[in-house]
Design an enzyme around this catalytic site. Structure first.
Site, short mmCIF file in Angstrom:
data_model
loop_
_atom_site.label_atom_id
_atom_site.label_comp_id
_atom_site.label_asym_id
_atom_site.label_seq_id
_atom_site.Cartn_x
_atom_site.Cartn_y
_atom_site.Cartn_z
N HIS A 266 36.47 -6.38 -5.21
CA HIS A 266 35.14 -6.61 -4.53
C HIS A 266 34.13 -7.00 -5.52
CE1 HIS A 266 33.51 -3.10 -6.77
NE2 HIS A 266 34.69 -2.44 -6.37
N GLU B 186 39.62 3.00 -3.29
CA GLU B 186 39.60 3.18 -4.51
C GLU B 186 39.98 4.49 -4.95
OE1 GLU B 186 40.01 2.16 -7.53
OE2 GLU B 186 38.37 1.37 -8.52
#
Length: 212
Positions: A10, A83
């Site tokens: 990202h 994550e």
């Protein structure tokens, strides 16, 4: 024709700029992070994509969206691509973690594959859930390009899994700066790393920005 996996981290967040731990915190991209996502879309919109898979966390969703909007694609969101959970360390700097959780922090630095942040996940735990998504992708798609939009630790762990690197070394062997791309071709002889930490799609000013 083989499947080629594109792993996109990202774009920039406040946490990636400060270097603080950000696992399950659902942060927005910075304005520069949104521009990174737009730059990726502009660079790769002419490529043919079989599918886009992504973490459901906002920073990953917003990184994938410009490309999906340009091509009319929908992101297949998978929790396994989230994550690593940093538990009690979430939002803290490394210096603060070292001060408050020194012994646990030292153990984690030595082998994050088998030692977890306080209340968080080990690298091997992330590998199990992320590998399940990779298995799904490879069962579903037998050729072409597949984009996987995820996070720093998770991408590094997936790459270790594919390339046969010890999970305990994911922080030492694999780099994944913000908005960078890693490319792995699934050949007859196994996974072949074609690119790593590639940020060529970013304009110069964004490529030069520091961040973890």
């Amino acid at each position: 024709m083989s499947v080629t996996l594109y792993f996109l981290r990202h774009g920039e967040t406040q946490s990636s700029q400060s270097g603080s731990f950000c696992g399950m915190l659902d942060l927005d991209l910075t304005p520069e992070g949104h521009q990174m996502a737009a730059d990726f879309a502009a660079a790769y919109r002419e490529q043919t994509w079989e599918a886009v898979y992504g973490s459901p966390l906002r920073r990953a969703r917003d990184t994938a969206q410009p490309l999906c909007d340009a091509l009319g694609l929908t992101v297949a969101r998978r929790d396994g691509l989230m994550e690593i959970a940093y538990g009690a360390w979430e939002g803290m700097t490394q210096e603060d973690v070292n001060r408050q959780f020194h012994d646990d922090y030292v153990r984690w630095l030595a082998d994050p594959g088998w030692n977890a942040p306080n209340g968080g996940e080990r690298g091997v735990d992330v590998a199990r859930r992320a590998d399940a998504v990779l298995d799904e992708i490879l069962r579903t798609h037998h050729a072409g390009n597949v984009l996987v939009v995820s996070h720093k630790a998770t991408i590094r762990i997936m790459l270790c899994s594919l390339l046969g690197i010890d999970f305990g070394r994911y922080r030492d062997r694999i780099d994944a700066p913000v908005a960078s791309l890693a490319v792995v071709e699934m050949t007859d002889r196994g996974p072949l790393l074609r690119r790593l930490a590639d940020r060529a799609h970013l304009r110069d000013a964004l490529r030069a920005r520091a961040g973890t």
